[in-house]
Design an enzyme around this catalytic site. Structure first.
Site, PDB file in Angstrom:
ATOM      1  N   ASP A  37     -15.533   2.225   4.016  1.00  0.00           N
ATOM      2  CA  ASP A  37     -15.242   0.816   4.318  1.00  0.00           C
ATOM      3  C   ASP A  37     -16.438  -0.098   4.065  1.00  0.00           C
ATOM      4  O   ASP A  37     -16.313  -1.322   4.166  1.00  0.00           O
ATOM      5  CB  ASP A  37     -14.797   0.673   5.773  1.00  0.00           C
ATOM      6  CG  ASP A  37     -13.420   1.284   6.007  1.00  0.00           C
ATOM      7  OD1 ASP A  37     -12.635   1.381   5.043  1.00  0.00           O
ATOM      8  OD2 ASP A  37     -13.135   1.664   7.154  1.00  0.00           O
TER       9      ASP A  37
ATOM     10  N   ARG B 251       0.826  -1.222   0.000  1.00  0.00           N
ATOM     11  CA  ARG B 251       0.000   0.000   0.000  1.00  0.00           C
ATOM     12  C   ARG B 251       0.859   1.271   0.000  1.00  0.00           C
ATOM     13  O   ARG B 251       1.956   1.281   0.531  1.00  0.00           O
ATOM     14  CB  ARG B 251      -0.950  -0.015   1.216  1.00  0.00           C
ATOM     15  CG  ARG B 251      -1.928  -1.176   1.133  1.00  0.00           C
ATOM     16  CD  ARG B 251      -2.838  -1.244   2.341  1.00  0.00           C
ATOM     17  NE  ARG B 251      -3.772  -0.131   2.378  1.00  0.00           N
ATOM     18  CZ  ARG B 251      -4.626   0.070   3.374  1.00  0.00           C
ATOM     19  NH1 ARG B 251      -4.641  -0.751   4.404  1.00  0.00           N
ATOM     20  NH2 ARG B 251      -5.461   1.086   3.335  1.00  0.00           N
TER      21      ARG B 251
HETATM   22  C1  S3P Z   1      -9.499   5.046   8.945  1.00  0.00           C
HETATM   23  C2  S3P Z   1      -9.593   5.770   7.801  1.00  0.00           C
HETATM   24  C3  S3P Z   1     -10.013   5.200   6.515  1.00  0.00           C
HETATM   25  C4  S3P Z   1     -10.624   3.820   6.669  1.00  0.00           C
HETATM   26  C5  S3P Z   1      -9.867   2.956   7.628  1.00  0.00           C
HETATM   27  C6  S3P Z   1      -9.839   3.616   9.000  1.00  0.00           C
HETATM   28  C7  S3P Z   1      -9.089   5.720  10.181  1.00  0.00           C
HETATM   29  O1  S3P Z   1      -8.876   5.085   5.681  1.00  0.00           O
HETATM   30  O2  S3P Z   1     -10.721   3.178   5.419  1.00  0.00           O
HETATM   31  O3  S3P Z   1     -10.466   1.683   7.762  1.00  0.00           O
HETATM   32  O4  S3P Z   1      -9.256   5.152  11.283  1.00  0.00           O
HETATM   33  O5  S3P Z   1      -8.585   6.846  10.091  1.00  0.00           O
HETATM   34  P1  S3P Z   1      -8.369   6.298   4.748  1.00  0.00           P
HETATM   35  O6  S3P Z   1      -7.833   7.344   5.622  1.00  0.00           O
HETATM   36  O7  S3P Z   1      -7.298   5.676   3.883  1.00  0.00           O
HETATM   37  O8  S3P Z   1      -9.566   6.704   3.950  1.00  0.00           O
END
Ligand code: S3P
Length: 450
Positions: free
Chosen positions: A327, A129
């Site tokens: 999500d 990633r």
């Molecule tokens: C999260 C942010 C989201 C989400 C992840 C949890 C967080 O990701 O998809 O499961 O706790 O800040 P992104 O910041 O990449 O959108």
């Protein structure tokens, strides 16, 4: 588990109705932040209802490596003895964040303005990633990051010796990036300003205020402008972690799909930056109601009641809602497969850089199971076949992604033939009690190699 153990093949099949109460675990986002902010406070933070999933446990171990004391008192009760803002010690070893993008990105932010050098790694999913989205803004504080090609883990970060405050507009809608910059800003002098054009989950902002930081949020033409005054002394907190709406999504959608079901999912946080799926399902015609709406710890909370909903229709999900349900698109696509007509999901390119490329992972499994899916770089559509018309009968790849595994297992509760997943192991990263909880409701979800 999180890619380290042997695969756990699982299968789900149509059966009786789902009935009863589904007590889902604590919120993953808030659990990570409780441990990290607890480690940056001076004194003992107490946490009740912590999610004891692998992702959060990995973050807890990381906080210990930085010098905090993390104690499990049993029954979801934890405490963290923090070392204070700027007090992180240099870990003796590599920090392994397992499967967790949230863990690694927030921890990178938290250590970035400490004069220490840290090497991060993860499982095969996490090591694929992009980390540049976090290391680019952290470089503005004075950090140096050396990783693999494409800004990928394993990666070493040299924290800034004399950090400077930063003003940064987040280029992608990402709470992880926003949070990393804010956590780094804690140990920089002066004011760090983060601007997000689209609102993303705001747990970091709310919790920083709770821990005593001087943080303000202003809605402007530029977007949400978050201003944080650096170098506060964070005061330890007592945190009750609300139950996770992203986990609630699975028993809720399972109940909508399994004939005759009626399931109550109590105590779910309905923070507007997280609740988009539930409003989308209601617009599709789901029999989903919010009971006992109340406020707890400054957050809207409700008991969700979901009943079998054979008359759902496809809709176009407003792109402006994407961040509040990012999500939940995998499980939404499963519900969409049983609705009448097309469900259109636009403005979702972030789905391609989650634990897996979630559009690709879902599209492959849905198509193999007999569902029509079209996709582009930042959109996809699912053409619903209607109840009774989705074949199933395949083994889907979970791609080291907990939400992909759970989505296909929910799907198997309504397909004509059972659905298998090659590996349910990743489910333990966010929802370790999934199998037991779903079975207790009456779902035919089991491990297929026992
Ligand atoms: C999260 C942010 C989201 C989400 C992840 C949890 C967080 O990701 O998809 O499961 O706790 O800040 P992104 O910041 O990449 O959108």
């Amino acid at each position: 588990m999180s890619g380290h153990g042997d695969p756990i093949p699982m299968i789900s099949r149509k059966g009786g109705p789902l009935k009863g109460e589904a007590h889902v675990p604590g919120d993953k986002s808030i659990s990570h932040r409780s441990l990290i902010l607890g480690a940056m406070a001076v004194g003992e933070t107490k946490v009740t209802g912590l999610l004891e999933g692998q992702d959060v446990l990995d973050t807890g171990r990381a906080m210990e490596a930085f010098g905090a004391e993390v104690v499990n008192h049993g029954g979801g009760e934890w405490s963290v003895h923090g070392v204070g803002v700027g007090g992180f010690a240099e870990p003796e070893n590599v920090i392994d964040c397992g499967n967790s993008g949230t863990g690694v990105r927030l921890i990178m932010g938290a250590m970035a303005t400490c004069p220490i050098t840290v090497t991060f790694t993860g499982d095969a999913s996490l090591n694929g990633r992009p980390m540049g989205r976090v290391t680019d803004p952290l470089a503005l504080f004075g950090t140096v990051a050396v990783g693999r090609e494409g800004g990928r883990l394993p990666m070493t970060i040299v924290g800034a010796n004399a950090p400077v405050p930063v003003r940064y507009t987040v280029p992608v809608p990402s709470a992880q990036v926003k949070s990393a910059v804010l956590l780094a800003g804690l140990n920089a002098p002066g004011e760090t300003v983060v601007i997000e054009k689209e609102a993303t989950r705001d747990h970091t902002e709310r919790m920083l205020v709770g821990f005593g930081a001087d943080l303000s949020v202003e809605d402007t033409d530029e977007g949400r402008v978050i201003t944080l005054k650096g170098q506060p002394e964070l005061k330890p907190q007592t945190i009750i972690v609300p139950r996770d709406p992203s986990s609630a999504a699975f028993p809720v959608c399972a109940a909508l799909l399994a004939e005759g079901s009626d399931v109550l999912v109590p105590n779910i946080g309905l923070n507007p930056t997280r609740a988009g799926l539930f409003y989308t399902l209601q617009e599709m015609g789901a029999d989903l109601t919010f009971e006992n709406m109340r406020e707890e710890g400054g957050e809207p909370v409700a008991d969700l009641r979901a009943k079998y909903s054979p008359d759902m229709v496809g809709i176009e999900v407003p792109p402006a809602r994407a961040a509040s349900m990012i999500d939940e698109y995998p499980v939404l696509s499963v519900v969409a497969a049983f609705a009448e007509g097309q469900t259109v999901m636009k403005g979702v390119k972030e789905l391609r850089v989650k634990e897996s490329d979630r559009i690709d992972a879902m599209a492959k499994g849905l198509r193999a199971a007999g569902v029509t899916v079209d996709e582009g770089p930042d959109w996809w559509t699912v053409t619903g076949a209607g109840f009774g018309n989705v074949a199933g009968g395949i083994t889907a790849q979970s791609c080291l992604d907990h939400r992909i595994a759970m989505s296909f297992l929910v799907m198997g509760l309504a397909t004509n033939a059972p659905m298998s997943v090659d590996d349910g192991g990743p489910i333990a990263t966010s929802f370790p009690i999934f199998e037991g909880l779903m079975t207790q409701l009456g779902a035919g979800i089991t491990r297929s190699n026992v």
